[in-house]
Design an enzyme around this catalytic site. Structure first.
Site, short mmCIF file in Angstrom:
data_model
loop_
_atom_site.label_atom_id
_atom_site.label_comp_id
_atom_site.label_asym_id
_atom_site.label_seq_id
_atom_site.Cartn_x
_atom_site.Cartn_y
_atom_site.Cartn_z
CE LYS A 1 4.26 4.78 4.22
NZ LYS A 1 3.73 3.42 3.90
CE1 TYR B 1 -5.66 17.95 5.63
CE2 TYR B 1 -7.38 19.61 5.79
CZ TYR B 1 -6.99 18.32 5.50
OH TYR B 1 -7.93 17.41 5.09
CG ASP C 1 -14.38 11.02 4.27
OD1 ASP C 1 -14.59 11.74 5.26
OD2 ASP C 1 -14.67 11.36 3.10
CG ASP D 1 -9.67 14.70 5.38
OD1 ASP D 1 -10.85 14.90 5.72
OD2 ASP D 1 -9.27 14.81 4.20
CG ASP E 1 0.94 1.37 4.47
OD1 ASP E 1 1.13 1.51 5.70
OD2 ASP E 1 1.83 0.90 3.72
C1 IPM Z 1 -13.41 17.38 6.87
C2 IPM Z 1 -13.38 17.99 5.50
C3 IPM Z 1 -12.46 19.21 5.54
C4 IPM Z 1 -11.07 18.73 5.92
C5 IPM Z 1 -12.42 20.05 4.24
C6 IPM Z 1 -13.80 20.49 3.84
C7 IPM Z 1 -11.49 21.21 4.36
O1 IPM Z 1 -12.98 17.05 4.55
O2 IPM Z 1 -13.81 18.07 7.83
O3 IPM Z 1 -13.04 16.21 7.00
O4 IPM Z 1 -10.30 18.28 5.05
O5 IPM Z 1 -10.74 18.82 7.11
MG MG Z 2 -12.80 15.07 5.30
#
Ligand code: IPM
Ligand code: MG
Length: 356
Positions: A188, A142, A248, A244, A220
């Site tokens: 990885k 990032y 999710d 990240d 993975d």
């Molecule tokens: C999160 C979001 C952020 C990230 C974005 C909005 C920059 O996806 O907080 O997980 O990638 O960290």
């Molecule tokens: Mg995110």
């Protein structure tokens, strides 16, 4: 009476709606537990760009440092999608995280028994899941330099220093000690040098924690294992981008991304935000789920303000509201007694807090 100053960043999309409900709950819990909260609003993201031409105005980056904690909604939206990277709302959030030095992003995934049928996975796979993603937040790909978007090619750099890995690994082990004593470090290392160093440093840190078991897993495979058998995980320690993605994925164990809170902490400041985004497609309709942000406020009380009882009180109230069958739209097809709006969900949790 203890007094805390909270920086509020509502942001874009559903951000304002979910933060307003969270403030309602915070007011209720502070009255009940005998401390006082004052709020100061700051702009970040798309809204800040519209006002200042900058998604991370200095006023915000500096201002929030004079508060006790930062509560954040969400940022981003189509309107700003075509802007150059340094003007995008997301860049505002990354700059804020960096400015606050919040290197550890804690993303707990718990499955509410009441919502066990809300997950797309089978109840026996997810019942009792209790895992925590510890995501490195202010390094890795990032932020790595060099980076560029050129005419015919583009590149980013995934870089971690020994010290950066060490401090996030320590955090993960410290937390694991208070939990079930297991760290799964995700990398990885079969392909990336940065992961080889990651592994080496994590091994070193592990030596100081003989009561914690360490295992390594390729990312993975981890993505697969989270779906196959999520109960095997306690603390998942990983880098910025892997965390990240995996968080999710892991959120779907709980049934809705609208449920999952996070705490971003460093040596001094703390930033508390839901893991979901600004959901512009449903903004302003009163259907967003405020629970992730409300639960983030509970984490703020626990980690930042050391108001553990108040934090528990909010978490219990959320459970009871769900148990009594109140559901926002995202979780409404599962054992719903009544489908409620964002506003009603906030009011219900605030009421249950005062009754706790
Ligand atoms: C999160 C979001 C952020 C990230 C974005 C909005 C920059 O996806 O907080 O997980 O990638 O960290
Ligand atoms: Mg995110």
């Amino acid at each position: 009476m203890k007094k805390y100053k909270i920086a509020i960043i509502k942001g874009d999309g559903i951000g304002p709606e979910i933060v307003d409900e969270t403030i309602k709950v915070l007011d209720s819990v502070s009255t009940k537990h005998g401390f006082s909260l004052s709020y100061k609003e700051y702009l970040l993201g798309g809204e800040a760009y519209d006002v200042y031409g900058d998604p991370a105005p200095e006023e915000t980056l500096e201002g929030v440092k004079n508060t006790d904690a930062v509560l954040f909604g969400a940022i981003g939206g189509e309107k700003w999608d075509t802007l150059p990277r340094d003007k995008r709302p997301e860049t505002g959030l990354l700059k804020l995280r960096k400015a606050l030095g919040v290197y550890a992003n804690l993303r707990p995934v718990t499955v509410y028994d009441e919502l066990i049928n809300a997950s797309t996975l089978k109840p026996n796979v997810i019942k009792g899941v209790d895992l925590l993603v510890v995501r490195e937040l202010i390094g890795g790909i990032y932020f790595g330099e060099p980076r560029a978007l050129e005419e015919d090619r583009a590149y980013n750099t995934m870089v971690y220093s020994r010290d950066e890995i060490k401090r996030i690994a320590k955090k993960a082990f410290e937390i694991a000690k208070q939990r079930r004593g297991k760290v799964t470090s995700v990398d990885k290392a079969n392909v990336l040098e940065v992961s080889q160093l990651w592994r080496e440093v994590v091994e070193e840190v592990a030596k100081d924690y003989s009561d914690v078991t360490l295992e390594h897993m390729y990312v993975d495979n981890a993505a697969m294992q989270i779906i196959r058998d999520p109960k095997q995980f306690d603390v998942i320690l990983t880098s910025n981008i892997f965390g990240d993605i995996l968080s999710d994925e892991a959120s779907m164990l709980s049934g809705s991304i609208g449920l999952l809170p996070s705490a971003s902490i460093g040596d001094r400041y703390g930033l508390y935000e839901p893991i979901h985004g600004s959901a512009p497609d449903i903004a302003g309709q009163g259907i967003a789920n405020p629970i992730a942000t409300i639960a983030s406020a509970a984490m703020m009380l626990r980690y930042q303000l050391k108001e553990e009882k108040a934090a528990n009180c909010i978490e219990n109230a959320i459970k009871k509201v769900l148990k009594d069958g109140y559901r926002t739209k995202d979780i409404s097809s599962f054992d719903a007694k009544e489908i409620v709006t964002t506003y009603e969900m906030g009011s219900l949790i605030a009421q249950y807090v005062s009754k706790e």
